[in-house]
Scaffold this active site. Structure first.
Site, PDB file in Angstrom:
ATOM      1  N   GLN A 124      11.393   1.106  15.655  1.00 53.55           N
ATOM      2  CA  GLN A 124      12.106  -0.025  15.027  1.00 53.55           C
ATOM      3  C   GLN A 124      12.266   0.163  13.516  1.00 53.55           C
ATOM      4  OE1 GLN A 124      10.445  -3.938  17.047  1.00 53.55           O
ATOM      5  NE2 GLN A 124       8.978  -2.293  17.108  1.00 53.55           N
ATOM      6  N   ASP A 181      10.276  -6.937   8.849  1.00 60.42           N
ATOM      7  CA  ASP A 181       9.638  -8.174   9.327  1.00 60.42           C
ATOM      8  C   ASP A 181      10.447  -9.434   8.999  1.00 60.42           C
ATOM      9  OD1 ASP A 181       7.638  -6.416  10.020  1.00 60.42           O
ATOM     10  OD2 ASP A 181       6.328  -6.927   8.331  1.00 60.42           O
ATOM     11  N   ASP A 184       6.775  -8.134   1.217  1.00 63.89           N
ATOM     12  CA  ASP A 184       6.098  -9.203   0.459  1.00 63.89           C
ATOM     13  C   ASP A 184       4.911  -8.687  -0.356  1.00 63.89           C
ATOM     14  OD1 ASP A 184       4.744  -8.742   2.842  1.00 63.89           O
ATOM     15  OD2 ASP A 184       4.138 -10.835   3.101  1.00 63.89           O
ATOM     16  N   GLY A 204       5.966  -0.767   4.108  1.00 64.50           N
ATOM     17  CA  GLY A 204       6.635  -0.208   5.297  1.00 64.50           C
ATOM     18  C   GLY A 204       8.077   0.148   4.961  1.00 64.50           C
ATOM     19  N   ARG A 221       1.063   2.709   1.071  1.00 67.41           N
ATOM     20  CA  ARG A 221       0.288   1.476   0.856  1.00 67.41           C
ATOM     21  C   ARG A 221      -0.983   1.922   0.151  1.00 67.41           C
ATOM     22  NH1 ARG A 221       2.873  -2.088   4.661  1.00 67.41           N
ATOM     23  NH2 ARG A 221       3.307  -1.054   6.645  1.00 67.41           N
ATOM     24  N   LYS A 228      15.934 -13.824  40.383  1.00 68.76           N
ATOM     25  CA  LYS A 228      16.161 -12.880  39.274  1.00 68.76           C
ATOM     26  C   LYS A 228      15.584 -11.511  39.611  1.00 68.76           C
ATOM     27  CE  LYS A 228      17.367 -15.186  35.240  1.00 68.76           C
ATOM     28  NZ  LYS A 228      17.645 -14.753  33.886  1.00 68.76           N
ATOM     29  N   THR A 241      12.041  -5.037   4.250  1.00 71.19           N
ATOM     30  CA  THR A 241      11.014  -5.009   5.304  1.00 71.19           C
ATOM     31  C   THR A 241      11.649  -5.432   6.611  1.00 71.19           C
ATOM     32  OG1 THR A 241       9.059  -6.119   6.205  1.00 71.19           O
ATOM     33  CG2 THR A 241      10.264  -7.349   4.544  1.00 71.19           C
ATOM     34  N   GLU A 259       4.261  -8.717  17.751  1.00 67.91           N
ATOM     35  CA  GLU A 259       2.940  -8.067  17.673  1.00 67.91           C
ATOM     36  C   GLU A 259       1.847  -9.014  17.163  1.00 67.91           C
ATOM     37  OE1 GLU A 259       2.630  -4.782  14.924  1.00 67.91           O
ATOM     38  OE2 GLU A 259       3.754  -5.804  13.378  1.00 67.91           O
ATOM     39  N   ASP A 310      10.033 -11.386   6.492  1.00 65.46           N
ATOM     40  CA  ASP A 310       9.075 -12.435   6.141  1.00 65.46           C
ATOM     41  C   ASP A 310       9.043 -12.719   4.637  1.00 65.46           C
ATOM     42  OD1 ASP A 310       7.967 -10.013   5.444  1.00 65.46           O
ATOM     43  OD2 ASP A 310       6.018 -10.357   6.364  1.00 65.46           O
ATOM     44  N   GLY A 367       6.657  -6.820  13.389  1.00 63.31           N
ATOM     45  CA  GLY A 367       6.900  -8.061  12.637  1.00 63.31           C
ATOM     46  C   GLY A 367       5.670  -8.564  11.900  1.00 63.31           C
ATOM     47  N   ARG A 368       4.562  -7.862  12.050  1.00 61.16           N
ATOM     48  CA  ARG A 368       3.283  -8.278  11.458  1.00 61.16           C
ATOM     49  C   ARG A 368       2.984  -9.719  11.880  1.00 61.16           C
ATOM     50  NH1 ARG A 368       1.671  -6.740   5.304  1.00 61.16           N
ATOM     51  NH2 ARG A 368       2.142  -4.658   6.022  1.00 61.16           N
ATOM     52  N   VAL A 386      20.417   3.911  -8.753  1.00 64.16           N
ATOM     53  CA  VAL A 386      20.559   5.090  -9.625  1.00 64.16           C
ATOM     54  C   VAL A 386      21.944   5.109 -10.270  1.00 64.16           C
ATOM     55  CG1 VAL A 386      20.652   7.616  -9.645  1.00 64.16           C
ATOM     56  CG2 VAL A 386      18.827   6.445  -8.379  1.00 64.16           C
TER      57      VAL A 386
HETATM   58  P1  ADP Z   1       4.945  -4.582   2.282  1.00 64.65           P
HETATM   59  O1  ADP Z   1       5.383  -4.439   0.885  1.00 64.65           O
HETATM   60  O2  ADP Z   1       5.836  -3.862   3.260  1.00 64.65           O
HETATM   61  O3  ADP Z   1       4.679  -6.025   2.673  1.00 64.65           O
HETATM   62  P2  ADP Z   1       2.070  -4.178   1.983  1.00 64.65           P
HETATM   63  O4  ADP Z   1       1.720  -5.612   2.189  1.00 64.65           O
HETATM   64  O5  ADP Z   1       1.194  -3.160   2.628  1.00 64.65           O
HETATM   65  O6  ADP Z   1       3.549  -3.814   2.463  1.00 64.65           O
HETATM   66  O7  ADP Z   1       2.117  -3.930   0.408  1.00 64.65           O
HETATM   67  C1  ADP Z   1       2.490  -2.667  -0.096  1.00 64.65           C
HETATM   68  C2  ADP Z   1       1.648  -2.338  -1.291  1.00 64.65           C
HETATM   69  O8  ADP Z   1       1.886  -3.301  -2.323  1.00 64.65           O
HETATM   70  C3  ADP Z   1       0.142  -2.423  -1.073  1.00 64.65           C
HETATM   71  O9  ADP Z   1      -0.378  -1.262  -0.460  1.00 64.65           O
HETATM   72  C4  ADP Z   1      -0.361  -2.575  -2.479  1.00 64.65           C
HETATM   73  O10 ADP Z   1      -0.375  -1.330  -3.151  1.00 64.65           O
HETATM   74  C5  ADP Z   1       0.720  -3.475  -3.101  1.00 64.65           C
HETATM   75  N1  ADP Z   1       0.257  -4.866  -3.044  1.00 64.65           N
HETATM   76  C6  ADP Z   1       0.170  -5.667  -1.951  1.00 64.65           C
HETATM   77  N2  ADP Z   1      -0.369  -6.862  -2.272  1.00 64.65           N
HETATM   78  C7  ADP Z   1      -0.639  -6.819  -3.602  1.00 64.65           C
HETATM   79  C8  ADP Z   1      -1.223  -7.725  -4.543  1.00 64.65           C
HETATM   80  N3  ADP Z   1      -1.640  -8.926  -4.162  1.00 64.65           N
HETATM   81  N4  ADP Z   1      -1.338  -7.314  -5.825  1.00 64.65           N
HETATM   82  C9  ADP Z   1      -0.926  -6.096  -6.224  1.00 64.65           C
HETATM   83  N5  ADP Z   1      -0.379  -5.184  -5.380  1.00 64.65           N
HETATM   84  C10 ADP Z   1      -0.231  -5.532  -4.097  1.00 64.65           C
HETATM   85  O1  F6P Z   2       5.761  -4.386   7.494  1.00 60.70           O
HETATM   86  C1  F6P Z   2       6.457  -3.560   8.373  1.00 60.70           C
HETATM   87  C2  F6P Z   2       5.570  -3.151   9.515  1.00 60.70           C
HETATM   88  O2  F6P Z   2       6.311  -2.242  10.310  1.00 60.70           O
HETATM   89  C3  F6P Z   2       5.026  -4.288  10.359  1.00 60.70           C
HETATM   90  O3  F6P Z   2       5.985  -4.760  11.273  1.00 60.70           O
HETATM   91  C4  F6P Z   2       3.832  -3.615  11.000  1.00 60.70           C
HETATM   92  O4  F6P Z   2       2.842  -4.558  11.363  1.00 60.70           O
HETATM   93  C5  F6P Z   2       3.329  -2.728   9.897  1.00 60.70           C
HETATM   94  O5  F6P Z   2       4.419  -2.475   9.040  1.00 60.70           O
HETATM   95  C6  F6P Z   2       2.767  -1.413  10.357  1.00 60.70           C
HETATM   96  O6  F6P Z   2       2.219  -0.784   9.250  1.00 60.70           O
HETATM   97  P1  F6P Z   2       1.821   0.765   9.148  1.00 60.70           P
HETATM   98  O7  F6P Z   2       3.068   1.527   8.869  1.00 60.70           O
HETATM   99  O8  F6P Z   2       0.899   0.806   7.971  1.00 60.70           O
HETATM  100  O9  F6P Z   2       1.188   1.133  10.441  1.00 60.70           O
END
Ligand code: ADP
Ligand code: F6P
Length: 327
Positions: free
Chosen positions: A255, A127, A103, A11, A72, A213, A125, A222, A129, A170-171, A24
């Site tokens: 957001q 979130d 994460d 995200g 993703r 109020k 992110t 969410e 988290d 916030g997932r 860079v």
């Molecule tokens: P964010 O990085 O915002 O938490 P995601 O959880 O969707 O978003 O992860 C982003 C991308 O990172 C995923 O689409 C995938 O390509 C890669 N990824 C996530 N988890 C793993 C994992 N366990 N091993 C390798 N790549 C991962």
């Molecule tokens: O991880 C950021 C976030 O915006 C979360 O808060 C939400 O659940 C998710 O991404 C939404 O993901 P997508 O952009 O794939 O709909």
């Protein structure tokens, strides 16, 4: 001369462009070649690699989103996907890689590190988290965006004497909802980390109106249980008997967008510089994060195994302040 690659994944988060600029320009100042990889791990696997010159990152710090775009992809979670990514890194003669993301993206970074590729991670992110950093990139801007929305909702809620259910992103984390709920002086906050029920919220709503109020604002993460829709159905039904109108506002993707706050631009800049410095020093496989006012590097393995907890003492504090009679 080494070549540094940079990609953004998962995200998008405001402040990422300031971070890309810092990555860079720091790398260029260290006599490295710099290339940008488009669309995260998907672009890496497909070889979407472009040279990055210093002037490419001029005038981007104030912009939301990511100039490198993001994605993703499930494929990169597999061994085959990671091998394809490693082949692409080799083909484009990339020696070290900065990965900016949440994460999931940092798990991907760890997988590359485990297979011997030098990486540095930057937590980004909305979130908040990701453990081992007080704040991830983008959280401050997202909080401010959500807060402005809540302030506006409060105006209309008060005018109509309505209850408003405001869902934040916030997932699985309640961080954003808790912080925004507190800052926006919500009457109730519902987060996944703390037990809650429709009955409790109804009681709070009755209490709020009983105390005169003019509005009742509930901020709901969410990922919370009960979720916004369930609470809406319950309160709408009971609210009728009580004579209150209930409305829902899902803040959603607003957001994630928008110009980053000063905090996020500065954080992005500091984290970007620190990520490159780690690679220059040969400290591979780290994530750079914010601890108080310091930037600290932590092993990605520790980050991926860790869990960021929401501070429940803040939730209790918010509950204590929630339904108070107006003067
Ligand atoms: P964010 O990085 O915002 O938490 P995601 O959880 O969707 O978003 O992860 C982003 C991308 O990172 C995923 O689409 C995938 O390509 C890669 N990824 C996530 N988890 C793993 C994992 N366990 N091993 C390798 N790549 C991962
Ligand atoms: O991880 C950021 C976030 O915006 C979360 O808060 C939400 O659940 C998710 O991404 C939404 O993901 P997508 O952009 O794939 O709909």
């Amino acid at each position: 001369m080494k070549t540094l690659g940079v990609l953004t994944s998962g995200g998008d988060a405001p402040g990422t462009n300031a971070c890309i600029r810092a990555v860079v320009r720091t790398a260029l100042s260290r006599d490295m070649n710099v290339v940008g990889i488009r669309r995260g791990y998907a672009g890496l696997m497909e070889g979407e690699v472009k040279p990055m010159h210093g002037h490419f990152v001029g005038g981007i710090s104030h912009r939301g989103g990511t100039i490198l775009q993001t994605a993703r992809t499930e494929e990169f979670k597999t061994g085959a996907g990671q091998e394809q990514g490693l082949r692409s890194l080799k083909k484009h003669r990339i020696d070290v890689l900065v990965i900016i993301g949440g994460d999931g993206s940092l798990k991907g970074a760890l997988r590359l590190h485990e297979q011997g590729f030098p990486v540095a991670g930057v937590p980004a992110t909305i979130d908040n988290d990701v453990p081992f950093t007080d704040m991830a990139l983008g959280v401050d801007t997202a909080m401010n965006t959500a807060l402005r929305a809540i302030d506006k909702i409060k105006d209309t809620a008060t005018s109509h004497r309505r209850a408003f259910l405001v869902e934040t992103m916030g997932r699985d984390s309640g961080y954003l909802a808790l912080m925004v709920g507190m800052a926006g002086a919500a009457e109730a906050i519902v987060i996944p980390e703390a037990p809650s029920s429709c009955e409790q919220i109804l009681e709070l709503m009755k209490e709020a109106y009983g105390k005169g109020k003019a509005h009742f604002i509930v901020v709901i993460a969410e990922g919370a249980e009960p979720d916004c829709r369930t609470i809406d159905r319950y309160l709408t039904e009971r609210g009728k008997e009580l004579g209150f109108g209930v409305r829902v506002s899902i803040l959603g993707y607003i957001q994630r967008g928008g110009s980053p706050t000063a905090f996020d631009r500065l954080l992005g800049t500091r984290l970007g510089v620190a990520a490159v410095e780690q690679l220059v020093r040969g400290n591979y496989g780290k994530m750079v994060g914010l601890f108080g006012s310091e930037i600290v590097a932590t092993d990605l393995e520790k980050v991926v195994k860790g869990k960021k907890e929401v501070d429940l003492t803040l939730y209790e504090l918010a509950q204590m302040l929630e339904v108070y009679p107006p003067a």
